[in-house]
Design a protein around this motif. Structure first.
Motif, PDB file in Angstrom:
ATOM      1  N   LEU A  99       0.818  -1.213   0.000  1.00 52.83           N
ATOM      2  CA  LEU A  99       0.000   0.000   0.000  1.00 52.83           C
ATOM      3  C   LEU A  99       0.853   1.264   0.000  1.00 52.83           C
ATOM      4  CD1 LEU A  99      -2.551  -1.011   2.787  1.00 52.83           C
ATOM      5  CD2 LEU A  99      -2.742  -1.398   0.318  1.00 52.83           C
ATOM      6  N   VAL A 100       1.883   1.255   0.836  1.00 49.74           N
ATOM      7  CA  VAL A 100       2.708   2.453   1.029  1.00 49.74           C
ATOM      8  C   VAL A 100       4.159   2.020   1.204  1.00 49.74           C
ATOM      9  CG1 VAL A 100       3.184   4.375   2.617  1.00 49.74           C
ATOM     10  CG2 VAL A 100       0.822   3.764   2.082  1.00 49.74           C
ATOM     11  N   LYS A 101       5.054   2.775   0.586  1.00 49.98           N
ATOM     12  CA  LYS A 101       6.499   2.614   0.785  1.00 49.98           C
ATOM     13  C   LYS A 101       7.031   3.938   1.312  1.00 49.98           C
ATOM     14  CE  LYS A 101       8.789   0.730  -2.624  1.00 49.98           C
ATOM     15  NZ  LYS A 101       9.260   0.313  -3.970  1.00 49.98           N
ATOM     16  N   ALA A 102       7.898   3.870   2.308  1.00 56.75           N
ATOM     17  CA  ALA A 102       8.414   5.106   2.892  1.00 56.75           C
ATOM     18  C   ALA A 102       9.883   4.966   3.256  1.00 56.75           C
ATOM     19  CB  ALA A 102       7.599   5.477   4.131  1.00 56.75           C
ATOM     20  N   LYS A 103      10.545   6.100   3.225  1.00 56.92           N
ATOM     21  CA  LYS A 103      11.939   6.213   3.651  1.00 56.92           C
ATOM     22  C   LYS A 103      12.006   7.456   4.528  1.00 56.92           C
ATOM     23  CE  LYS A 103      16.479   7.259   1.711  1.00 56.92           C
ATOM     24  NZ  LYS A 103      17.199   7.540   0.453  1.00 56.92           N
ATOM     25  N   THR A 104      12.492   7.285   5.739  1.00 50.25           N
ATOM     26  CA  THR A 104      12.583   8.396   6.675  1.00 50.25           C
ATOM     27  C   THR A 104      14.026   8.561   7.128  1.00 50.25           C
ATOM     28  OG1 THR A 104      10.338   8.029   7.463  1.00 50.25           O
ATOM     29  CG2 THR A 104      11.773   9.294   8.895  1.00 50.25           C
ATOM     30  N   THR A 105      14.489   9.783   7.135  1.00 51.00           N
ATOM     31  CA  THR A 105      15.806  10.088   7.684  1.00 51.00           C
ATOM     32  C   THR A 105      15.597  10.649   9.088  1.00 51.00           C
ATOM     33  OG1 THR A 105      16.661  10.575   5.482  1.00 51.00           O
ATOM     34  CG2 THR A 105      17.938  11.386   7.365  1.00 51.00           C
ATOM     35  N   TRP A 106      16.203   9.998  10.048  1.00 52.90           N
ATOM     36  CA  TRP A 106      16.118  10.398  11.449  1.00 52.90           C
ATOM     37  C   TRP A 106      17.439  11.016  11.889  1.00 52.90           C
ATOM     38  CZ3 TRP A 106      11.755   9.507  14.507  1.00 52.90           C
ATOM     39  CH2 TRP A 106      10.752   8.733  13.909  1.00 52.90           C
ATOM     40  N   VAL A 107      17.368  11.946  12.816  1.00 57.27           N
ATOM     41  CA  VAL A 107      18.551  12.558  13.418  1.00 57.27           C
ATOM     42  C   VAL A 107      18.563  12.176  14.892  1.00 57.27           C
ATOM     43  CG1 VAL A 107      19.685  14.733  14.024  1.00 57.27           C
ATOM     44  CG2 VAL A 107      18.555  14.489  11.801  1.00 57.27           C
ATOM     45  N   MET A 108      19.725  11.746  15.372  1.00 59.73           N
ATOM     46  CA  MET A 108      19.853  11.400  16.776  1.00 59.73           C
ATOM     47  C   MET A 108      20.256  12.648  17.568  1.00 59.73           C
ATOM     48  SD  MET A 108      21.904   8.268  18.571  1.00 59.73           S
ATOM     49  CE  MET A 108      23.505   9.050  18.656  1.00 59.73           C
ATOM     50  N   LEU A 109      19.540  12.860  18.674  1.00 64.16           N
ATOM     51  CA  LEU A 109      19.804  13.999  19.549  1.00 64.16           C
ATOM     52  C   LEU A 109      20.247  13.514  20.917  1.00 64.16           C
ATOM     53  CD1 LEU A 109      16.609  16.199  18.967  1.00 64.16           C
ATOM     54  CD2 LEU A 109      18.758  16.220  17.662  1.00 64.16           C
ATOM     55  N   ASP A 110      20.997  14.356  21.588  1.00 64.24           N
ATOM     56  CA  ASP A 110      21.305  14.148  22.998  1.00 64.24           C
ATOM     57  C   ASP A 110      20.005  14.417  23.762  1.00 64.24           C
ATOM     58  OD1 ASP A 110      21.941  15.540  25.727  1.00 64.24           O
ATOM     59  OD2 ASP A 110      23.757  14.395  25.217  1.00 64.24           O
ATOM     60  N   ALA A 111      19.592  13.496  24.605  1.00 64.28           N
ATOM     61  CA  ALA A 111      18.299  13.612  25.290  1.00 64.28           C
ATOM     62  C   ALA A 111      18.230  14.811  26.233  1.00 64.28           C
ATOM     63  CB  ALA A 111      17.999  12.328  26.059  1.00 64.28           C
ATOM     64  N   LYS A 112      19.362  15.268  26.759  1.00 65.30           N
ATOM     65  CA  LYS A 112      19.355  16.400  27.687  1.00 65.30           C
ATOM     66  C   LYS A 112      19.398  17.741  26.964  1.00 65.30           C
ATOM     67  CE  LYS A 112      21.376  13.985  31.594  1.00 65.30           C
ATOM     68  NZ  LYS A 112      22.538  13.824  32.461  1.00 65.30           N
ATOM     69  N   THR A 113      20.271  17.853  25.970  1.00 66.63           N
ATOM     70  CA  THR A 113      20.466  19.144  25.304  1.00 66.63           C
ATOM     71  C   THR A 113      19.580  19.328  24.073  1.00 66.63           C
ATOM     72  OG1 THR A 113      22.212  18.334  23.827  1.00 66.63           O
ATOM     73  CG2 THR A 113      22.882  19.159  26.019  1.00 66.63           C
ATOM     74  N   HIS A 114      19.060  18.219  23.563  1.00 64.94           N
ATOM     75  CA  HIS A 114      18.276  18.202  22.320  1.00 64.94           C
ATOM     76  C   HIS A 114      19.080  18.692  21.123  1.00 64.94           C
ATOM     77  CE1 HIS A 114      14.394  18.259  24.864  1.00 64.94           C
ATOM     78  NE2 HIS A 114      14.938  17.071  24.830  1.00 64.94           N
ATOM     79  N   LYS A 115      20.400  18.545  21.199  1.00 65.26           N
ATOM     80  CA  LYS A 115      21.281  18.905  20.089  1.00 65.26           C
ATOM     81  C   LYS A 115      21.705  17.630  19.363  1.00 65.26           C
ATOM     82  CE  LYS A 115      22.940  23.177  22.026  1.00 65.26           C
ATOM     83  NZ  LYS A 115      24.056  24.016  22.348  1.00 65.26           N
ATOM     84  N   PRO A 116      21.887  17.739  18.041  1.00 67.15           N
ATOM     85  CA  PRO A 116      22.336  16.563  17.292  1.00 67.15           C
ATOM     86  C   PRO A 116      23.636  16.010  17.856  1.00 67.15           C
ATOM     87  CG  PRO A 116      21.672  18.307  15.793  1.00 67.15           C
ATOM     88  CD  PRO A 116      21.692  18.904  17.174  1.00 67.15           C
TER      89      PRO A 116
END
Length: 131
Positions: A99-116
């Motif tokens: 039905l659907v094909k998808a590709k997602t690019t995720w960025v990992m962040l530091d959980a405390k600072t929310h910076k990549p």
């Protein structure tokens, strides 16, 4: 070969739009759901609470429709992971029909600072256990 994670969903009335099929935004919610569940599965024996993931980009091909009561099987696997990004692929099936094909690019962040933050070996081992 990437490890494939699957999830089965049933289309409910809240997933249906005015065209009587699953709304496109529902697929995006389902994409988040399976990605989150897959990450939880991968880290169940070795939690990594110091990291969180955010979406940088979605590429989605809507090929066929799903309707109320349909059972949808979702497959996901991790693709190229380097730097601060990790690609995830997803496919949504009704029976054997895609039905659907998808590709997602995720960025990992530091959980405390929310910076990549750079994806290090400890995370690579979780995302790509066969390497």
């Amino acid at each position: 070969m990437a490890t494939i994670f699957t999830l089965t969903l049933k289309v409910s009335s809240k997933d249906i739009d005015t065209l009587d099929h699953v709304n496109n935004l529902v697929y995006v919610k389902w994409m988040d759901k399976i990605a989150t569940e897959h990450w939880a599965y991968l880290t169940k024996d070795n939690p990594l609470p110091q990291y969180v993931w955010v979406v940088m980009r979605h590429e989605i091909d809507y090929l066929k429709q799903a309707f109320l009561g349909d059972k949808i099987r979702v497959k996901t696997w991790v693709g190229e992971t380097r730097g601060i990004t990790s690609v995830r692929f997803m496919e949504f099936y009704k029976n054997e029909d895609i039905l659907v094909k998808a590709k997602t690019t995720w960025v990992m962040l530091d959980a405390k600072t929310h910076k990549p933050t750079r994806i290090r070996e400890n995370v690579l081992k979780v995302l790509q256990p066969l390497k």
